[in-house]
Enzyme design. Sequence first.
Site, PDB file in Angstrom:
ATOM      1  N   ARG A 200     -10.576 -11.341   1.668  1.00 19.87           N
ATOM      2  CA  ARG A 200     -11.549 -12.319   0.783  1.00 19.87           C
ATOM      3  C   ARG A 200     -10.813 -13.586   0.691  1.00 19.87           C
ATOM      4  NH1 ARG A 200     -11.659  -8.828  -4.538  1.00 19.87           N
ATOM      5  NH2 ARG A 200     -11.419  -7.427  -2.876  1.00 19.87           N
TER       6      ARG A 200
ATOM      7  N   LYS B 181       0.859  -1.025  -0.151  1.00 18.39           N
ATOM      8  CA  LYS B 181       0.070   0.010   0.111  1.00 18.39           C
ATOM      9  C   LYS B 181       0.865   1.346   0.102  1.00 18.39           C
ATOM     10  CE  LYS B 181      -4.012  -2.068   2.526  1.00 18.39           C
ATOM     11  NZ  LYS B 181      -4.865  -1.789   1.803  1.00 18.39           N
TER      12      LYS B 181
END
Length: 489
Positions: A341, A267
């Site tokens: 996920r 990130k």
Amino acid sequence: MLDIAFSDATAPAGGTIAILAPSGTAPAGLFAQVDAATGGALARAARAARFGFELAKTCVVLAPGAGYDRVILVGLGAMDSLCATQVERAGVAAARAVAQGGEQGTIVADSLTPGFAAHAALGAVLGSYRFDSYRTTPRKGEAGKLATVSVLAADPAAAQAAWQPLLAVARGVFLCRDLVSEPANMLRPPEFEQRILALRDLGVEVEVLDRDAMHKLGFGALLGVAQGSDAPPRTVIMRWNGGTQGEAPVAFVGKGVTFDSGGISIKPAAGMDEMKTDMGGAAAVVGTMAALAGRKARVNAVGVVGLVENMLSGNAQRPGDVVRTAAGQTVEVLNTDAEGRLVLADVLWYTQDRFKPRFMVNLATLTGAIVVSLGVERAGLFSNNDELAGHLSGTGEATGEKLWRMPLDAAYLELLRSDIADLKNIGGRPGGSITGAKFLECFVNEVPWAHLDIAGTVFSPRATSHAPKGATGFGVRLLDRLVSTHYEG
């Protein structure tokens, strides 16, 4: 936590008090008594300030006489449209105003029913939260921290009885907020496990799956996320057996990425500190289980959280890797920052396969795309079951933890087809929150299921109607009310 005591509706001798009063009516009850004792100072102040007792608005009267240091008028709005959530908002406003005067105060709630008086207390408690575990000195100019509030009610015994289950919910919310607020170096997966084990004191059964156990169960997706960190992963199972023996449980599943660097798909530095909150879904599940157990909910409930750190190392998962999930499906990992996920894929499959629940609700700070779609006012709701979705939506409106249902059309699944595996873990920028939810749906095996994407609601950049700036505890009140309204008993 703020200590609440319910007392008879007798005017206090002095100090700081907050009087909850509706709009459109003349002073009555203790409001009228205190106004008379101060020579009508309260009514004059309200008129001078053009204070209309609008919901959660305040009017502060300093040194009005009769020994009172401060009297705060707090609006309830129109009495004929009053609901529990609005009363809680007034309680929050009252507690925040009273805190300016010191550690103790009084809230006058004799105009309310016992149940509403209890909800005013809940608001006061929720609004008083402060995470200051790592402060060594008080912050200059900051309001005092309330320690004790006396709530004056027309029927204190009935209000106390109504308060007991709400106190359990408040403790669940505080637990959730504490977990989300903790810095990532203090709450790695093993420490998170220890916090959860404390729920055994409430009668919750807790079981822990370590790396070896998850490997045997085929948790290839979750373990792939965890492999870049030296902190060992955990899956923690919580069971509250308050319903009929043998009855299928309700199930709550949480994403618990205790820090998300993005992995190899790292990130940007700006804002990465906020990724300590990427375990907000797991925190909500833990808080919910604490609330259900604390109030002895008449339901069988299962909470399952997958706890990992998503870090970089020589052993970190690489973009392009293929993992095999507990369901047997293979996933091409094209972006290691779409890791939540992967964690949930294994945990959702395990939960439905082992516990055969009535339904599953998972909570996850899954996508930035949901923040673009809904901002910080609502969480995204995705579901394969209209009844469950309807229950969640209605409960969200009732508690103020609001949701907005998003589509799950079959066409979105085509965006997740991999050239070399069954699925890929991203579908591109368009509809990012939807493709994330569609990925999860592949692992619920047609069990009634809802996915709540709480990326925008788990942590607030400003104080809200129920929480100070920071961790909100979003999801605990929502899920507790979902159970009590639709699935308990």
